[in-house]
Scaffold this active site. Structure first.
Site, short mmCIF file in Angstrom:
data_model
loop_
_atom_site.label_atom_id
_atom_site.label_comp_id
_atom_site.label_asym_id
_atom_site.label_seq_id
_atom_site.Cartn_x
_atom_site.Cartn_y
_atom_site.Cartn_z
CG ASP A 101 -1.92 1.09 1.26
OD1 ASP A 101 -1.99 1.84 0.27
OD2 ASP A 101 -2.64 1.21 2.26
CB SER A 102 0.79 4.30 -2.03
OG SER A 102 -0.48 4.83 -1.70
CG PHE A 105 -6.21 4.15 5.18
CD1 PHE A 105 -7.54 4.45 4.91
CD2 PHE A 105 -5.88 3.69 6.44
CE1 PHE A 105 -8.51 4.28 5.89
CE2 PHE A 105 -6.85 3.51 7.42
CZ PHE A 105 -8.17 3.81 7.14
N GLY A 224 -10.83 4.87 -0.39
CA GLY A 224 -11.74 5.75 0.33
C GLY A 224 -12.93 5.03 0.92
CG ASP A 274 -6.18 -4.37 2.43
OD1 ASP A 274 -5.77 -3.85 3.49
OD2 ASP A 274 -6.80 -3.72 1.56
CB CYS A 312 -12.44 -24.98 11.70
SG CYS A 312 -10.83 -24.28 11.25
CB CYS A 314 -7.22 -24.42 11.27
SG CYS A 314 -7.70 -23.93 12.94
CB CYS A 317 -10.12 -26.33 14.90
SG CYS A 317 -10.82 -24.67 15.00
CG HIS A 343 -9.53 -20.23 14.31
ND1 HIS A 343 -10.05 -21.43 13.86
CD2 HIS A 343 -10.58 -19.36 14.35
CE1 HIS A 343 -11.35 -21.30 13.64
NE2 HIS A 343 -11.70 -20.06 13.94
#
Length: 389
Positions: A101-102, A105, A224, A274, A312, A314, A317, A343
């Protein structure tokens, strides 16, 4: 029914839309560091780190691209230092794609400490108050030195609400900065994305998308967003921009990260996302599940032997109980943040895979309907309530 669409190729980026279900698209994005299956969620590693997780963790989870922030890395450890390591990939031991990201923000968030003018943005560091000046040319050069696969134009991000005259002048400035970023961009291996601004005025958003397309970029972001606006304004801004942006190029909605917002944006044709939500929520004890958010600190989990989510698979879990995770969180053990983050990132990667498969199968409408049926059982007004089953 899902239908195939077109492709877009440049030396830095290839994008092929494999299927389309309504406005939603499933595609493949090819960069110098690998393939990305879209729609995709990019975990945020602001300072070249997805908080508490290693690159090996991310690979195991199935993360295909991460985001880092030029503004923060510029302040520390510094662009020159990272360049000595031949870029972020070597510096942070990550061999997959990166988007940077530049910093637009972040400069927006420093409203009391910055000044915007034609040449660029002057701001004071949030770390030590030192004065800095960033221009579109500098930001482009910084991102090229970081070696990211996808870099972003420097833009002015506006708050909500903002008056029309300022929004109009700001859009014109962002477009001039976009031209300067493109002129300064000299790496054939790094894709440059333009950012559509215009606040929440439909004609400005439409104009911003049109003029940005005329400049010509490898992909387009809608910026924005997530600045305090009502959700209907968010969806309107996305729909208006997507009416004008090229159909065969990637589209990125910046800062959108709640599951219900992601599915709405995908429904409207967005490919990339993101947000800090997964790791930030992990640090406050909110865990994402197939049945809604679970707040692990609640006392009802003190002796709960079940995993976070029985649906789940993962690592967390498969190996840890809600009771243990609650114990870690209540006692502020560092392992709590690592396991919670693992998770949550896994949930988002899995969620995006499910959305992608629904598009490929032509059944996104049913997926969306089922998603809301589950969520509506867990809401009080507009706020989630903890699952108590």
């Amino acid at each position: 029914m899902a239908m195939s669409c077109s492709s877009f190729n440049t030396p830095a980026l290839e994008f092929a839309i494999q299927a389309q279900d309504g406005a939603a698209r499933a595609g493949i994005l090819k960069t110098q560091h690998g393939l990305i299956r879209t729609p995709v969620f990019m975990p945020v590693g602001t300072l070249a780190s997805i908080k508490s997780l290693t690159s090996e963790d991310l690979k195991e989870i199935g993360v295909e691209i991460i985001l880092a922030n030029t503004y923060h890395l510029y302040l520390r450890p510094g662009i020159e230092l990272i360049a000595k390591f031949e870029g972020l990939n070597h510096f942070m031991h990550w061999d997959g794609p990166i988007l940077t990201d530049s910093g637009g923000f972040q400069i927006y968030s420093l409203a009391a400490k910055r000044e915007i003018r034609e040449e660029g943005a002057t701001f004071r560091s949030h770390i030590d108050g030192s004065l800095h000046f960033l221009t579109p040319e500098k930001v482009t050069a910084f991102q090229e030195a970081l070696g990211a696969d996808i870099i972003m134009c420097f833009d002015e991000c506006l708050p909500y609400p903002v008056d029309y005259d300022y929004a109009q002048k700001s859009l014109a400035l962002t477009l001039r900065w976009a031209k300067r970023c493109k002129e300064a961009h000299c790496s054939s291996k790094q894709a440059l994305f333009g950012i559509v601004q215009g606040s929440f005025y439909p004609n400005l958003r439409r104009q911003g998308a049109k003029l940005l397309t005329e400049i010509g970029f490898d992909g387009y972001a809608i910026g924005g967003l997530s600045v305090g606006e009502p959700k209907e304004k968010t969806w309107e801004a996305i729909e208006i921009a997507n009416e004008t942006l090229p159909q065969n190029q990637p589209r990125y909605a910046m800062g959108i990260g709640l599951p219900e917002d992601i599915i709405e944006a995908v429904w409207r044709g967005i490919d990339m996302f993101d947000c800090v939500v997964p790791t930030r929520h992990a640090r406050t004890g909110t865990l994402f599940t197939s049945f809604g958010p679970l707040v692990i600190r609640h006392s009802c989990y003190a002796d709960d032997k079940r995993p976070i989510d029985e649906n789940c698979d993962c690592y967390v879990c498969r190996h840890y109980s809600r009771a243990y995770l609650r114990h870690l969180f209540i006692t502020k053990e560092l392992l709590a943040y690592r396991l919670n983050s693992y998770h949550n990132i896994y949930y988002f990667v899995s969620f995006m895979r499910q959305i992608r498969q629904a598009i490929l199968s032509g059944c996104l409408a049913q997926f969306r309907k089922t998603f809301y049926e589950r969520r509506n059982q867990l809401k009080e007004g507009n706020k989630y309530v903890d699952n108590l089953v």
